[in-house]
Design an enzyme around this catalytic site. Structure first.
Site, PDB file in Angstrom:
ATOM      1  N   LYS A 175       5.951  -6.548  13.135  1.00 56.69           N
ATOM      2  CA  LYS A 175       6.652  -6.051  11.953  1.00 56.69           C
ATOM      3  C   LYS A 175       6.271  -4.581  11.772  1.00 56.69           C
ATOM      4  O   LYS A 175       5.205  -4.266  11.254  1.00 56.69           O
ATOM      5  CB  LYS A 175       6.247  -6.877  10.729  1.00 56.69           C
ATOM      6  CG  LYS A 175       7.316  -7.006   9.656  1.00 56.69           C
ATOM      7  CD  LYS A 175       7.729  -5.708   9.028  1.00 56.69           C
ATOM      8  CE  LYS A 175       6.739  -5.210   8.007  1.00 56.69           C
ATOM      9  NZ  LYS A 175       7.085  -3.856   7.503  1.00 56.69           N
ATOM     10  N   GLU A 249      -7.271  -2.009  10.504  1.00 55.07           N
ATOM     11  CA  GLU A 249      -7.597  -0.578  10.436  1.00 55.07           C
ATOM     12  C   GLU A 249      -6.991  -0.045   9.147  1.00 55.07           C
ATOM     13  O   GLU A 249      -5.782  -0.104   8.960  1.00 55.07           O
ATOM     14  CB  GLU A 249      -7.000   0.179  11.635  1.00 55.07           C
ATOM     15  CG  GLU A 249      -7.673  -0.093  12.949  1.00 55.07           C
ATOM     16  CD  GLU A 249      -9.143   0.282  12.973  1.00 55.07           C
ATOM     17  OE1 GLU A 249      -9.606   1.042  12.110  1.00 55.07           O
ATOM     18  OE2 GLU A 249      -9.833  -0.224  13.875  1.00 55.07           O
ATOM     19  N   CYS A 283      -5.033   8.658   9.590  1.00 57.37           N
ATOM     20  CA  CYS A 283      -6.141   7.965   8.905  1.00 57.37           C
ATOM     21  C   CYS A 283      -7.477   8.632   9.242  1.00 57.37           C
ATOM     22  O   CYS A 283      -8.453   8.437   8.536  1.00 57.37           O
ATOM     23  CB  CYS A 283      -6.153   6.474   9.186  1.00 57.37           C
ATOM     24  SG  CYS A 283      -5.701   6.023  10.822  1.00 57.37           S
ATOM     25  N   GLU A 380      -8.497   7.582  -0.868  1.00 61.58           N
ATOM     26  CA  GLU A 380      -7.756   8.262   0.194  1.00 61.58           C
ATOM     27  C   GLU A 380      -6.483   8.913  -0.368  1.00 61.58           C
ATOM     28  O   GLU A 380      -5.748   8.279  -1.127  1.00 61.58           O
ATOM     29  CB  GLU A 380      -7.376   7.245   1.278  1.00 61.58           C
ATOM     30  CG  GLU A 380      -6.655   7.861   2.455  1.00 61.58           C
ATOM     31  CD  GLU A 380      -6.432   6.862   3.598  1.00 61.58           C
ATOM     32  OE1 GLU A 380      -6.048   5.705   3.334  1.00 61.58           O
ATOM     33  OE2 GLU A 380      -6.648   7.250   4.757  1.00 61.58           O
TER      34      GLU A 380
HETATM   35  P1  ADP Z   1       1.584   2.296   4.049  1.00 55.94           P
HETATM   36  O1  ADP Z   1       2.982   1.936   3.641  1.00 55.94           O
HETATM   37  O2  ADP Z   1       0.935   3.289   3.155  1.00 55.94           O
HETATM   38  O3  ADP Z   1       1.458   2.570   5.507  1.00 55.94           O
HETATM   39  P2  ADP Z   1       0.956  -0.504   3.773  1.00 55.94           P
HETATM   40  O4  ADP Z   1      -0.353  -1.192   3.916  1.00 55.94           O
HETATM   41  O5  ADP Z   1       1.762  -0.789   2.548  1.00 55.94           O
HETATM   42  O6  ADP Z   1       0.636   1.022   3.876  1.00 55.94           O
HETATM   43  O7  ADP Z   1       1.884  -0.785   5.026  1.00 55.94           O
HETATM   44  C1  ADP Z   1       1.429  -0.992   6.352  1.00 55.94           C
HETATM   45  C2  ADP Z   1       2.262  -2.101   6.965  1.00 55.94           C
HETATM   46  O8  ADP Z   1       1.983  -3.340   6.287  1.00 55.94           O
HETATM   47  C3  ADP Z   1       3.776  -1.895   6.831  1.00 55.94           C
HETATM   48  O9  ADP Z   1       4.423  -2.387   7.986  1.00 55.94           O
HETATM   49  C4  ADP Z   1       4.112  -2.743   5.620  1.00 55.94           C
HETATM   50  O10 ADP Z   1       5.468  -3.139   5.554  1.00 55.94           O
HETATM   51  C5  ADP Z   1       3.200  -3.924   5.836  1.00 55.94           C
HETATM   52  N1  ADP Z   1       2.927  -4.708   4.616  1.00 55.94           N
HETATM   53  C6  ADP Z   1       2.914  -4.272   3.328  1.00 55.94           C
HETATM   54  N2  ADP Z   1       2.588  -5.285   2.501  1.00 55.94           N
HETATM   55  C7  ADP Z   1       2.400  -6.394   3.261  1.00 55.94           C
HETATM   56  C8  ADP Z   1       2.025  -7.762   3.001  1.00 55.94           C
HETATM   57  N3  ADP Z   1       1.783  -8.196   1.776  1.00 55.94           N
HETATM   58  N4  ADP Z   1       1.903  -8.606   4.053  1.00 55.94           N
HETATM   59  C9  ADP Z   1       2.118  -8.163   5.321  1.00 55.94           C
HETATM   60  N5  ADP Z   1       2.464  -6.910   5.632  1.00 55.94           N
HETATM   61  C10 ADP Z   1       2.609  -6.019   4.626  1.00 55.94           C
END
Ligand code: ADP
Length: 479
Positions: A175, A249, A283, A380
């Site tokens: 994903k 990470e 990061c 951050e």
């Molecule tokens: P950012 O958008 O600042 O990179 P996120 O942690 O929100 O940080 O996003 C990193 C990845 O995790 C993205 O692919 C996002 O769609 C996914 N993501 C966000 N929330 C969830 C969740 N609850 N479960 C699984 N994946 C998620």
């Protein structure tokens, strides 16, 4: 301006369309609507996981040479398409063309590296303590790996999860971030044409809820995630409850110490690169610059001069050093964080909350005289924002460096062997840089942090095998 692409999921070797759930605009030119994409739900996610489960056996049957060949082919195709992909990354995420090319080449080299690792998955054999018997240890696939990736390295981070997963015989459900889905789809197409069995890599598109839907599916063995700490914490809790292997990470608030004896030009270069290049969206970026009093004024003047020579603008212009932030929501978040610092009495030397720039552009911002207990120490800020902490000497610098709960990357600029040795022993971070920027790592060495920055085994290089394999111990007695 180019046309808008409608993206599809990719499951079991086939494209799967869905109702439009999100879109991404070029952050440098918001009239340029780049993509529309579908949002995966739990039913589709379950299908993707079932497809991956089926592919685990097919991958094993195909054998290591077929897998190595496929990974090498992906690497070659990335190189052959580097110009097209770099342009797409620049247009989608705002990364400069040079950085986008560099990242695509890095992804190619990662696939190449793991093509080789496929053939080097060496086991061990012991004599048993029971006479006549033997003990063999091998490194078997874990099974179905869920990869969740962010937008800031839209092709390299997927590469450093998908390539080792496949090298060691796992199938993948992936994903990507909705902000970098066009790049993800381009990589998926190249993977799909590499000769791997259908279902070896499945891609589910969408925002956070699509990632959650994927992890809600049964039959996932391991999760590799890169993103924010809040999401990482959620994923770790869910994985623990379901006894899944997990690797996270989550970034950091990285510090760079500049000692009075440092080479000034190099220290300025390390600072400006680490804090402001890639618009601070790495990061491993430098957020805290911990400077000895004796050099601080000269250092800051030199940083200011260097930053004023940087060009902020359209990332597709080769003369531009810093592109925009990746999306409006990132700019809103950073603007809020910077306003919070200013409301607490901090004044920027340059940049700051009153932004002269349009769209997703954000001017490099530097605070001076930052107190060690500032928000900047603990939270951050994923943008071109950093603070100078003035300190009296090495011990105070080290204390400031280790003064938060993160520990991804840390640096020191010094000519002293004594400070270097002390820094190597006592700095609390997974990656330590001496006279180099905190950001910028090699693709064949382990990547990861300590404390709140990372969780689970390291990514990249030979260290990647730990996460992507399950140790199997076989006792055998010939009769
Ligand atoms: P950012 O958008 O600042 O990179 P996120 O942690 O929100 O940080 O996003 C990193 C990845 O995790 C993205 O692919 C996002 O769609 C996914 N993501 C966000 N929330 C969830 C969740 N609850 N479960 C699984 N994946 C998620």
């Amino acid at each position: 301006m180019t046309e808008t692409i409608t993206l599809t999921h990719h499951i079991a070797g086939r494209e799967r369309a869905g109702a439009v759930g999100f879109e991404q605009r070029n952050p440098a030119a918001p009239d340029d609507l780049l993509i529309r994409g579908p949002q995966a739900d739990t039913a589709l996610a379950a299908e993707a996981v079932t497809s991956a489960r089926g592919a685990v056996a097919t991958l094993e049957a195909a054998g290591i040479e077929a897998r190595a060949d496929a990974l090498a082919r992906i690497g070659r195709t990335l190189v052959a398409n580097v110009d097209r992909l770099a342009l797409l990354i620049a247009r989608e995420t705002g990364k400069t063309l040079g950085d986008s090319r560099g990242e695509t080449m890095r992804a190619a080299r990662i696939f190449d590296f793991f093509a080789g690792e496929t053939l080097r998955n060496v086991g061990e054999r012991y004599d048993s303590t029971r006479p006549g018997a033997t003990v063999e240890v091998d490194y078997a696939p874990v099974g179905v790996v869920a990869a969740i990736t962010p937008w800031n390295f839209p092709i390299a981070i997927p590469a450093w999860k998908i390539a080792p997963a496949l090298a060691f015989g796992n199938a993948v459900v992936w994903k990507p971030s909705e902000i970098s889905s066009a790049t993800a789809a381009a990589l998926m197409e190249i993977i799909a044409d590499s000769g791997l069995p259908d279902g070896a890599v499945n891609m589910l598109l969408g925002a956070g809820p699509a990632g959650k839907a994927m992890l809600d599916a049964d039959d996932i063995d391991a999760i590799s995630f890169t993103g924010s700490q809040a999401t990482g914490d959620l994923i770790r809790a869910g994985a623990a409850a379901r006894s899944r292997r997990v690797q996270l990470e989550m970034g950091g608030v990285n510090g760079l110490i500049v000692m009075g004896d440092a080479d000034l030009d190099n220290a300025v270069e390390c600072t400006v690169n680490g804090a402001f290049f890639a618009a601070g969206q790495r990061c491993t970026a430098t957020s805290r610059i911990i400077v000895e009093h004796s050099i601080a004024d000269r250092f800051i003047d030199a940083v200011r001069a260097r930053v004023s020579a940087l060009k902020v603008g359209d990332p597709r212009d080769p003369a531009v050093h810093i592109g925009p932030l990746a999306a409006p929501r990132q700019k809103e978040l950073i603007a809020r964080q910077v306003a919070g610092l200013e409301n607490n009495g901090m004044k920027p030397l340059f940049g700051g909350a009153a932004q002269p720039l349009d769209h997703c552009f954000y001017a490099p911002t530097l605070f001076d005289h930052v107190p060690v207990d500032s928000q900047l120490t603990h939270e951050e800020i994923f943008g071109p924002v950093a603070g100078v902490y003035r300190v009296g000497g090495f011990e105070e610098a080290l204390q400031a460096l280790n003064g938060n709960r993160f520990g991804l990357s840390a640096g020191i600029c010094t000519r002293s062997l004594l400070y270097t040795e002390q820094f190597k022993r006592r700095a609390r971070a997974g990656m330590l840089m001496v006279n180099l920027p905190t950001a910028g790592v090699d693709y064949h060495a382990p990547f990861g942090g300590t404390a709140a920055s990372s969780y689970g085994p390291r990514e990249q290089g030979r260290a990647a095998r730990t996460f992507y394999t399950a140790i199997r111990t076989v006792y055998q007695k010939p009769l």
